[in-house]
Design an enzyme around this catalytic site. Structure first.
Site, PDB file in Angstrom:
ATOM      1  N   SER A  87       0.848  -1.189   0.000  1.00 41.62           N
ATOM      2  CA  SER A  87       0.000   0.000   0.000  1.00 41.62           C
ATOM      3  C   SER A  87       0.890   1.248   0.000  1.00 41.62           C
ATOM      4  O   SER A  87       1.742   1.386  -0.880  1.00 41.62           O
ATOM      5  CB  SER A  87      -0.952  -0.037   1.198  1.00 41.62           C
ATOM      6  OG  SER A  87      -1.984   0.915   1.052  1.00 41.62           O
ATOM      7  N   ARG A 159     -12.432   7.424   8.394  1.00 41.37           N
ATOM      8  CA  ARG A 159     -12.033   6.034   8.622  1.00 41.37           C
ATOM      9  C   ARG A 159     -13.097   5.063   8.146  1.00 41.37           C
ATOM     10  O   ARG A 159     -12.769   4.012   7.568  1.00 41.37           O
ATOM     11  CB  ARG A 159     -11.763   5.827  10.112  1.00 41.37           C
ATOM     12  CG  ARG A 159     -11.481   4.384  10.509  1.00 41.37           C
ATOM     13  CD  ARG A 159     -10.273   3.826   9.773  1.00 41.37           C
ATOM     14  NE  ARG A 159      -9.901   2.522  10.285  1.00 41.37           N
ATOM     15  CZ  ARG A 159      -8.996   1.731   9.732  1.00 41.37           C
ATOM     16  NH1 ARG A 159      -8.360   2.127   8.642  1.00 41.37           N
ATOM     17  NH2 ARG A 159      -8.714   0.572  10.255  1.00 41.37           N
ATOM     18  N   ASP A 252      -8.784  -7.105  -4.208  1.00 40.25           N
ATOM     19  CA  ASP A 252      -8.516  -5.703  -3.859  1.00 40.25           C
ATOM     20  C   ASP A 252      -9.293  -4.780  -4.782  1.00 40.25           C
ATOM     21  O   ASP A 252      -9.062  -4.755  -5.991  1.00 40.25           O
ATOM     22  CB  ASP A 252      -7.012  -5.436  -3.974  1.00 40.25           C
ATOM     23  CG  ASP A 252      -6.577  -4.108  -3.365  1.00 40.25           C
ATOM     24  OD1 ASP A 252      -7.432  -3.227  -3.170  1.00 40.25           O
ATOM     25  OD2 ASP A 252      -5.371  -3.962  -3.096  1.00 40.25           O
ATOM     26  N   HIS A 282      -8.215  -5.293  -0.049  1.00 38.30           N
ATOM     27  CA  HIS A 282      -6.905  -4.663   0.088  1.00 38.30           C
ATOM     28  C   HIS A 282      -6.185  -5.113   1.363  1.00 38.30           C
ATOM     29  O   HIS A 282      -4.967  -5.303   1.364  1.00 38.30           O
ATOM     30  CB  HIS A 282      -7.080  -3.144   0.085  1.00 38.30           C
ATOM     31  CG  HIS A 282      -5.804  -2.370   0.142  1.00 38.30           C
ATOM     32  ND1 HIS A 282      -4.837  -2.451  -0.835  1.00 38.30           N
ATOM     33  CD2 HIS A 282      -5.321  -1.492   1.078  1.00 38.30           C
ATOM     34  CE1 HIS A 282      -3.821  -1.655  -0.527  1.00 38.30           C
ATOM     35  NE2 HIS A 282      -4.085  -1.072   0.631  1.00 38.30           N
ATOM     36  N   ASP A 283      -6.934  -5.299   2.433  1.00 36.11           N
ATOM     37  CA  ASP A 283      -6.324  -5.727   3.689  1.00 36.11           C
ATOM     38  C   ASP A 283      -5.705  -7.117   3.607  1.00 36.11           C
ATOM     39  O   ASP A 283      -5.002  -7.528   4.540  1.00 36.11           O
ATOM     40  CB  ASP A 283      -7.356  -5.704   4.816  1.00 36.11           C
ATOM     41  CG  ASP A 283      -7.483  -4.337   5.471  1.00 36.11           C
ATOM     42  OD1 ASP A 283      -6.701  -3.426   5.120  1.00 36.11           O
ATOM     43  OD2 ASP A 283      -8.368  -4.172   6.333  1.00 36.11           O
TER      44      ASP A 283
END
Length: 303
Positions: A87, A159, A252, A282-283
């Protein structure tokens, strides 16, 4: 460590006998410039008194790598055996390989692009707007406000937006579906389970992070372009001739696999795209430590 009740995301990868084997390698993980937990950022004291706040300079990934290079100089490290990142860390790893190839022995880039796309800039921009629209933002001059007076609502919304992009739709559907949170129906003032999940992650971040750093680092990610001032992306990536692995996560949706395919095809030192299989979006580059560990071990076997 203090203030961190759990281990880091890559705790399973770093240590004696692990993929980043500290009985063999020295591992340096610098705190990113512009952050709020050790490095200089908007909340830091500035010369002459007060906090940097809105006067903190705009940063690029290249600026952050310049700070990391100064750290390497101070530590007496002329050349890294490997530079590894995912990332935003992947953006900085790319900058090391392109801007300082003589100091980069090998490269592992995970879940990042050569340059931020319009959609990625859009996602980042709405998060920044959420923070700046909070009345407690005070044009970035909130750091000396009384306790509880920061732009916490805006930071929490940012967030929540970000976390949706970090995960995949199938995973959210499997985990939560349309289920209500126990004890309260959404039609009668309660929440859906997925809302509770996002609220939880917002509350966690607000307790440990600074809104000014969030804006600074998001702007740096929006400004990422490894080809800027170097004749374009293709010309910049041709400089990366050290052994390199490029990997992405198949689910992702923030930094899609096609962007890593572009990197793998354009980097002379990379043989092919590697795919991390994960439902976590993505995580996945943080969660799938066994797959990431195998990539690290492959890379370091060439060092």
């Amino acid at each position: 460590g203090p203030g961190h009740p759990t281990g880091g995301w890559w705790d399973a990868l770093v240590g004696p006998g692990r993929a980043l084997d500290t009985s063999r390698w020295f591992v340096v993980a610098p705190n990113v410039l512009g952050g709020c937990q050790g490095s200089t950022g908007p909340a830091s004291a500035r010369p002459g008194g007060g906090r940097w706040g809105p006067e903190f300079p705009y940063l690029t990934q290249r600026d952050q790598v310049a700070a990391e290079a100064a750290l390497a100089d101070a530590l007496g490290i002329a050349r890294w055996a490997a530079v590894i990142g995912g990332s935003m860390g992947g953006m900085r790893a790319l900058e090391w390989a392109v801007g300082r190839p003589e100091r980069t022995g090998s490269l592992l880039v995970l879940a990042c692009p050569a340059a931020a796309s319009a959609e990625q800039i859009a996602w980042g921009s709405v998060q920044i707007a959420a923070i700046r629209s909070d009345p407690a933002w005070q044009e970035g001059r909130y750091h000396d406000a009384p306790a509880g007076g920061g732009p916490y609502r805006g930071l929490g919304i940012a967030r929540r937006i970000a976390h949706v992009t970090y995960r995949s739709e199938p995973e959210l559907g499997t985990r939560f579906g349309r289920g209500p949170q126990p004890g309260g129906h959404p039609w009668r003032g309660g929440r859906y389970q997925v809302e509770s999940y996002l609220d939880h992650h917002a509350a966690k971040l607000v307790r440990r992070f600074d809104a000014g750093s969030y804006v600074t680092l998001t702007e740096a990610m929006n400004g990422h372009d490894v080809g800027r001032g170097r004749g374009g992306v293709a010309a910049a990536l041709r400089r990366v001739r050290m052994p390199a692995l490029v990997a992405g996560v198949d689910s992702d949706r923030l930094y899609p696999l096609a962007q890593q395919a572009e990197l793998a095809a354009a980097i002379p030192g990379a043989d092919r795209l590697r795919t991390i299989e994960s439902p976590y979006g993505h995580d996945g580059f943080l969660i799938e430590t066994a797959q990431v560990g195998a990539l690290i071990e492959e890379l370091l076997s060439q060092a």
